[in-house]
Design a protein around this motif. Structure first.
Motif, PDB file in Angstrom:
ATOM      1  N   MET A  85       2.594  -0.172  -3.830  1.00  0.00           N
ATOM      2  CA  MET A  85       3.507  -0.280  -4.964  1.00  0.00           C
ATOM      3  C   MET A  85       3.622  -1.710  -5.462  1.00  0.00           C
ATOM      4  N   LEU A  86       3.688  -2.662  -4.529  1.00  0.00           N
ATOM      5  CA  LEU A  86       3.769  -4.064  -4.932  1.00  0.00           C
ATOM      6  C   LEU A  86       2.572  -4.460  -5.780  1.00  0.00           C
ATOM      7  N   ASP A  87       1.377  -4.113  -5.303  1.00  0.00           N
ATOM      8  CA  ASP A  87       0.157  -4.484  -6.017  1.00  0.00           C
ATOM      9  C   ASP A  87       0.058  -3.750  -7.357  1.00  0.00           C
ATOM     10  N   ALA A  88       0.436  -2.473  -7.358  1.00  0.00           N
ATOM     11  CA  ALA A  88       0.379  -1.696  -8.600  1.00  0.00           C
ATOM     12  C   ALA A  88       1.341  -2.262  -9.635  1.00  0.00           C
ATOM     13  N   ASP A  89       2.543  -2.607  -9.195  1.00  0.00           N
ATOM     14  CA  ASP A  89       3.532  -3.148 -10.123  1.00  0.00           C
ATOM     15  C   ASP A  89       3.076  -4.489 -10.692  1.00  0.00           C
ATOM     16  N   ARG A  90       2.531  -5.352  -9.836  1.00  0.00           N
ATOM     17  CA  ARG A  90       2.044  -6.654 -10.308  1.00  0.00           C
ATOM     18  C   ARG A  90       0.909  -6.498 -11.307  1.00  0.00           C
ATOM     19  N   ALA A  91       0.079  -5.448 -11.111  1.00  0.00           N
ATOM     20  CA  ALA A  91      -1.058  -5.221 -12.003  1.00  0.00           C
ATOM     21  C   ALA A  91      -0.671  -4.427 -13.246  1.00  0.00           C
ATOM     22  N   GLY A  92       0.575  -4.002 -13.333  1.00  0.00           N
ATOM     23  CA  GLY A  92       1.009  -3.220 -14.485  1.00  0.00           C
ATOM     24  C   GLY A  92       0.470  -1.803 -14.483  1.00  0.00           C
ATOM     25  N   VAL A  93       0.137  -1.282 -13.319  1.00  0.00           N
ATOM     26  CA  VAL A  93      -0.430   0.064 -13.200  1.00  0.00           C
ATOM     27  C   VAL A  93       0.696   1.092 -13.287  1.00  0.00           C
ATOM     28  N   ARG A  94       0.567   2.018 -14.228  1.00  0.00           N
ATOM     29  CA  ARG A  94       1.606   3.040 -14.415  1.00  0.00           C
ATOM     30  C   ARG A  94       1.063   4.457 -14.257  1.00  0.00           C
ATOM     31  N   ASN A  95      -0.230   4.589 -14.036  1.00  0.00           N
ATOM     32  CA  ASN A  95      -0.859   5.907 -13.917  1.00  0.00           C
ATOM     33  C   ASN A  95      -1.102   6.300 -12.461  1.00  0.00           C
ATOM     34  N   LEU A  96      -0.347   5.702 -11.554  1.00  0.00           N
ATOM     35  CA  LEU A  96      -0.488   5.947 -10.120  1.00  0.00           C
ATOM     36  C   LEU A  96       0.829   6.465  -9.560  1.00  0.00           C
ATOM     37  N   ARG A  97       0.717   7.491  -8.696  1.00  0.00           N
ATOM     38  CA  ARG A  97       1.873   7.953  -7.938  1.00  0.00           C
ATOM     39  C   ARG A  97       1.475   8.014  -6.460  1.00  0.00           C
ATOM     40  N   LEU A  98       2.475   7.995  -5.586  1.00  0.00           N
ATOM     41  CA  LEU A  98       2.252   7.970  -4.149  1.00  0.00           C
ATOM     42  C   LEU A  98       3.031   9.100  -3.499  1.00  0.00           C
ATOM     43  N   VAL A  99       2.503   9.593  -2.374  1.00  0.00           N
ATOM     44  CA  VAL A  99       3.259  10.554  -1.588  1.00  0.00           C
ATOM     45  C   VAL A  99       3.095  10.209  -0.114  1.00  0.00           C
ATOM     46  N   GLU A 100       4.219  10.145   0.578  1.00  0.00           N
ATOM     47  CA  GLU A 100       4.240   9.850   2.007  1.00  0.00           C
ATOM     48  C   GLU A 100       4.195  11.180   2.753  1.00  0.00           C
ATOM     49  N   ALA A 101       2.986  11.628   3.086  1.00  0.00           N
ATOM     50  CA  ALA A 101       2.873  12.972   3.644  1.00  0.00           C
ATOM     51  C   ALA A 101       1.510  13.190   4.291  1.00  0.00           C
ATOM     52  N   ASN A 102       1.442  14.223   5.115  1.00  0.00           N
ATOM     53  CA  ASN A 102       0.187  14.633   5.735  1.00  0.00           C
ATOM     54  C   ASN A 102      -0.719  15.248   4.674  1.00  0.00           C
ATOM     55  N   ALA A 103      -1.960  14.799   4.648  1.00  0.00           N
ATOM     56  CA  ALA A 103      -2.877  15.215   3.588  1.00  0.00           C
ATOM     57  C   ALA A 103      -3.080  16.724   3.500  1.00  0.00           C
TER      58      ALA A 103
END
Length: 222
Positions: A85-103
């Motif tokens: 999230m830190l890297d995405a926010d710094r890069a201005g990335v808005r087309n990414l989502r994350l999920v904390e879960a078993n694949a």
């Protein structure tokens, strides 16, 4: 997590992290918790998911390079997601989502069937000790789960620096009725969309060859 990662979670998770309903475990997904990608990403676009996104180097780079595509990072380690999230926010990335879960639960419970255009599995834990190999992700069951989440013609891309795991992956997917090889010869060429990560550098430094695989989701009836 570090103080910066804690702050990232507090400040950025509201936008980036999918708040999935849980089952018994903290990283589980409750059955019948399917999301609607168009609502999550607020548009209709191709969707790519990466399993085991780690600190997010590959998927943040990919999302920044392809703003017209949506991306989902699947990871169980919160510190890695915070760094992503830190890297995405710094890069201005808005087309990414994350999920904390078993694949596997993301593939079977969270994502709609045939919703992915591509699924990436880059440098999964090799569980290289013989007594632990049964814990490896890429199995016959996983192949069926991946096939369910991918659209017809969608791509499953894999990479590993452990030869015996690469052979296992290839054997499993060659035998999977829903997949066909998208490469000729022994191994697929290196995927252009995969940036060099710490895992790849570490494996290469130890003299291990990097092996890529690519499989296409068959159309039903093929």
């Amino acid at each position: 997590m570090s103080d910066a990662q804690e702050r990232a979670w507090e400040e950025l998770a509201g936008f980036y992290v999918i708040d999935a309903p849980r089952d018994a475990a903290a990283t589980s997904i409750r059955p019948s918790s399917t999301i609607e990608p168009g609502s999550v990403w607020t548009r209709s676009a191709p969707l790519i998911a990466e399993i085991g996104s780690g600190q997010g180097h590959a998927i943040v780079h990919a999302a920044q390079s392809a703003p017209d595509t949506d991306f989902l990072a699947i990871e169980v380690f919160r510190a890695g997601l915070a760094r992503t999230m830190l890297d995405a926010d710094r890069a201005g990335v808005r087309n990414l989502r994350l999920v904390e879960a078993n694949a596997p639960e993301v593939l079977t419970h969270l994502l709609p069937q045939a919703s992915l255009d591509e699924l990436w599995v880059f440098f999964p834990d090799p569980w290289h000790k013989k007594k632990h190999t049964k814990r490896r992700l890429v199995t016959t069951e996983f192949a069926a789960q991946a096939a369910g989440a991918l659209r017809e013609g969608g791509m499953l891309r894999l990479a590993t620096d452990w030869e015996d795991y690469a052979l296992q992956m290839r054997d499993v997917l060659d035998a999977a009725p829903d997949f066909e090889r998208a490469f000729e010869g022994e191994w697929a060429p290196r995927f252009d969309g995969r940036v060099v990560t710490a895992f790849e550098r570490k494996g290469a430094a130890k003299g291990r060859d990097i092996r890529d695989l690519a499989y296409r989701r068959r159309a039903q009836g093929d």
